[in-house]
Design an enzyme around this catalytic site. Structure first.
Site, PDB file in Angstrom:
ATOM      1  N   PHE B 160     -48.222 -10.296   7.417  1.00 24.48           N
ATOM      2  CA  PHE B 160     -48.446 -10.741   8.793  1.00 24.48           C
ATOM      3  C   PHE B 160     -48.889  -9.633   9.744  1.00 24.48           C
ATOM      4  CE2 PHE B 160     -44.014  -9.273   9.033  1.00 24.48           C
ATOM      5  CZ  PHE B 160     -44.051  -8.539  10.204  1.00 24.48           C
ATOM      6  N   LYS B 184     -55.106 -15.570   0.216  1.00 22.44           N
ATOM      7  CA  LYS B 184     -54.039 -16.354   0.853  1.00 22.44           C
ATOM      8  C   LYS B 184     -53.540 -15.581   2.068  1.00 22.44           C
ATOM      9  CE  LYS B 184     -49.436 -16.839   0.458  1.00 22.44           C
ATOM     10  NZ  LYS B 184     -49.164 -17.130   1.868  1.00 22.44           N
ATOM     11  N   SER B 237     -43.131  -6.490   1.963  1.00 19.64           N
ATOM     12  CA  SER B 237     -41.893  -5.705   1.873  1.00 19.64           C
ATOM     13  C   SER B 237     -41.648  -5.287   0.414  1.00 19.64           C
ATOM     14  CB  SER B 237     -40.715  -6.540   2.363  1.00 19.64           C
ATOM     15  OG  SER B 237     -40.498  -7.613   1.465  1.00 19.64           O
ATOM     16  N   CYS B 292     -46.612  -0.350   7.892  1.00 18.71           N
ATOM     17  CA  CYS B 292     -45.976   0.495   6.881  1.00 18.71           C
ATOM     18  C   CYS B 292     -46.290   1.966   7.109  1.00 18.71           C
ATOM     19  CB  CYS B 292     -46.379   0.053   5.483  1.00 18.71           C
ATOM     20  SG  CYS B 292     -48.136   0.100   5.202  1.00 18.71           S
ATOM     21  N   GLU B 394     -35.895  -0.249   6.205  1.00 18.27           N
ATOM     22  CA  GLU B 394     -37.104  -0.492   7.001  1.00 18.27           C
ATOM     23  C   GLU B 394     -36.781  -1.540   8.073  1.00 18.27           C
ATOM     24  OE1 GLU B 394     -40.480  -2.429   5.040  1.00 18.27           O
ATOM     25  OE2 GLU B 394     -41.783  -1.058   6.138  1.00 18.27           O
TER      26      GLU B 394
END
Lengths: 139, 494
Positions: B160, B184, B237, B292, B394
């Site tokens: 996202f 996707k 993640s 990230c 995180e």
């Protein structure tokens, strides 16, 4: 006068917006045109500012990297804001060009360690504005 | 400053793009897509059935043979056209990203630029895909060639935080090298990719070469398990990256999965502090910490560095303007959703509970006119111990943990305690420290006086340890290699 807002600059993106506000305002003024001795110069300056506006838009799209996300907290944009209530077109033009000299010179120094390509553009613009001021004052 | 106009207020029910056509989704359920700044629903995204995945894979498989036989230079021409169309729609792409994801408009423009750069890089396929040969390589009179060939249909499962760019780390290289593709998008931010597929539709790809299906994790599973898919690229993640890597491998696929991060920014006492602080603010709070490559732990080395950098950093963070990203003066937008906000607030509470000192609290922030938005202001903890949750996990939000270390070696030890190895940065004027840092630190992206180490399209996007599973990364030559294989041909003319 133009829809430009000359609002405060809190990041490099808004600094660039301030620059395009200058160029759009100048472009609109010169495109309106004047009669008499200033007519030809106004036409030339309209072309120059159109080209500069395009160059700034291109710079926004192609030359900016993550550094532009750095917040700016010490840039007083008010001192560069032009007085847009001058009725004489030549005097208005001089006001705009002089404010641009000051603005682009300072912004060029600020960009120097962040993005040299943008700094060079601003440096070149400031020199051009000085030249435009001389020509306008010579009318 | 006035807001930039939104491209549309509402994008309606989204469709899938299969075999060169927009098709109604075969879906029992549609999820809301929400503007995180306003909390308003701006689109409905279908949770496509597994059955429709078969249609997409069949279309891609059928398109492959003819596309593979299309000369690379011709394939590149379609990408040149794609670049032009993306340029024409650059601002719209950026504004849609801001509207659905929340990031500030200049961040979105930066993402749009990096998106296009990957198309530009992939147009070099005629050079990047060249094989090699050796006359008399096998024996006298017997030549040996290595030919680089495409493999079939690949798919990307996208996150996202970068609604446009991340899919472009993969698919332009895949199709440039003669493969076909299925994207996707994230179900949280599908509008940008749907808009981009309207542009893809204009670029001249033959039907079936590039396809898009919207959906949930069930759809992702279907892609991983489908026998018609040769490989999977994923970004998200770490737990999910690991799952995608394991599950896709089980089904015999090539896989590259990019996971999470906990990036440390180390500040030595000789750093140029004002510029360091400005750069770090962008790293920690850019994209509202949802990337990230964002800084997470600020690590001053020694008391002198601490005493200079920490007060300046806190002062700078207080001045960050939080608001709707379509206001060009906004420095930091909302997080992606109310659920993300809740999770981040949970981490902040955990930091307090575990004894860290909350010196800047972004929890109560109010953005006038956007009272329902998922906003969290810049947040800073001091006195963070390396074993605290906020130092290790995180958070993916605008929360900074300040962890003082006594020496350069201690700072490197701290970085290496983390299971992640995505990025790390050092701020110093000392060449020896800088050299040691880049040499010793186990991370895929190293910054020297740079806090956001975002590899350009022609370099691989790195990642070590639990930040990456696989061998070949996205972007550049790595992507070319991921999407191709080497076929050796030995030739003897009798």
């Amino acid at each position: 006068m133009a829809k430009c807002e000359f609002s405060e600059c809190s990041n490099f993106g808004s600094l660039l917006r301030f620059s395009t506000d200058f160029e759009e305002t100048a472009l609109e003024l010169y495109q309106k045109g004047v009669s008499g001795a200033a007519a030809e110069l106004f036409s030339t300056l309209a072309q120059k500012h159109k080209k500069r506006l395009d160059e700034l838009e291109l710079a926004r799209r192609e030359k900016l990297r993550e550094e532009i996300l750095e917040p700016i907290t010490d840039f007083d944009s008010k001192k560069y804001k032009p007085n847009l209530n001058i009725s004489d077109p030549v005097k208005m033009a001089i006001e705009l060009e002089e404010k641009m000299v000051q603005f682009y010179t300072d912004v060029s120094n600020r960009w120097k360690t962040i993005q040299r390509e943008i700094s060079r553009i601003c440096e070149r613009f400031a020199k051009q504005n000085e030249d435009f001021v001389s020509k306008l004052k010579a009318l | 400053m006035a807001l930039l106009p939104e491209v549309k207020k509402n994008y309606g029910a989204l469709k899938n793009y299969i075999n060169g056509e927009w098709v109604e989704a075969d879906a029992d359920k549609y999820n809301d897509v929400v503007n995180p700044a306003t909390n308003e629903v701006i689109a409905k995204v279908p949770m496509t059935s597994k059955k429709q995945i078969d249609e997409a894979v069949s279309a891609a498989n059928e398109a492959w043979e003819a596309w593979r036989e299309t000369p690379p230079v011709t394939r590149a021409r379609v990408l040149f056209k794609m670049k032009e169309i993306l340029e024409q729609n650059y601002e719209n792409i950026a504004r849609i990203m801001t509207q659905e994801q929340g990031k500030a408009i200049d961040e979105a423009r930066g993402e749009a630029r990096r998106t296009i750069e990957n198309v530009e890089c992939a147009t070099s396929v005629t050079t990047l895909m060249m094989g090699y040969n050796l006359e008399d390589g096998a024996a006298s009179g017997i030549d040996e060639d290595a030919v680089i060939s495409p493999l079939g249909t690949f798919a990307a499962i996208c996150p996202f935080n970068f609604p446009a760019m991340i899919a472009f780390w993969f698919w332009p290289y895949a199709v440039a090298t003669g493969n076909t593709y299925i994207v996707k998008p994230s179900r949280q931010v599908p509008i940008t990719m749907n808009y981009i597929f309207e542009l893809i539709d204009q670029a001249g790809f033959p039907p079936g070469v590039v396809n898009m299906v919207n959906g949930s994790h069930e759809l992702a599973d279907a892609l991983m398990e489908h026998p018609g898919i040769k490989g999977i690229s994923f970004v998200g993640s770490t737990p999910i990256a690991k799952y995608v890597y394991e599950n896709s491998s089980k089904y015999g696929k090539r896989v590259q999965t990019q996971g999470g991060a906990k990036n440390s920014l180390v500040v030595m006492e000789d750093a140029v502090m004002d510029k360091t602080v400005a750069n770090m603010l962008a790293s920690f709070y850019g994209c509202t910490g949802q990337r990230c490559l964002a800084g997470a732990n600020l690590v001053p080395v020694g008391k002198k560095a601490y005493d200079i950098v920490v007060p300046k950093f806190i002062e700078g963070a207080k001045k960050i303007r939080v608001g709707y990203g379509l206001d060009e003066n906004t420095n930091m937008g909302p997080v992606v959703s109310q659920a993300a906000k809740k999770k981040i607030l949970g981490y902040i509470q955990k930091g307090i509970d575990e004894g860290a000192k909350l010196v800047l609290d972004g929890r109560g922030i109010k953005v006038p006119g956007y009272e329902n938005g998922a906003f969290i202001g810049p947040t800073i903890f001091e006195d963070v111990a390396p074993d605290m949750t906020i130092a290790k996990e995180e958070i993916f939000g605008p929360v900074v943990s300040i962890i003082e270390r006594d020496s350069f070696d201690d700072a490197i030890d701290l970085i290496h305690q983390s299971p992640f190895g995505n990025a790390a940065s050092i701020y110093t004027q000392n060449g020896r420290w800088a050299r040691d840092f880049r040499y010793r630190v186990q991370a895929g992206n190293i910054g020297i006086n740079i806090g956001i180490v975002a590899a350009m399209a022609y370099f691989p996007f790195g990642g070590y340890k639990d930040s990456f599973f696989g061998t070949l990364h996205g972007q550049g030559k790595d992507a070319i290699n991921f999407f191709t294989d080497r076929k050796v041909v030995i030739t003897r003319w009798l």
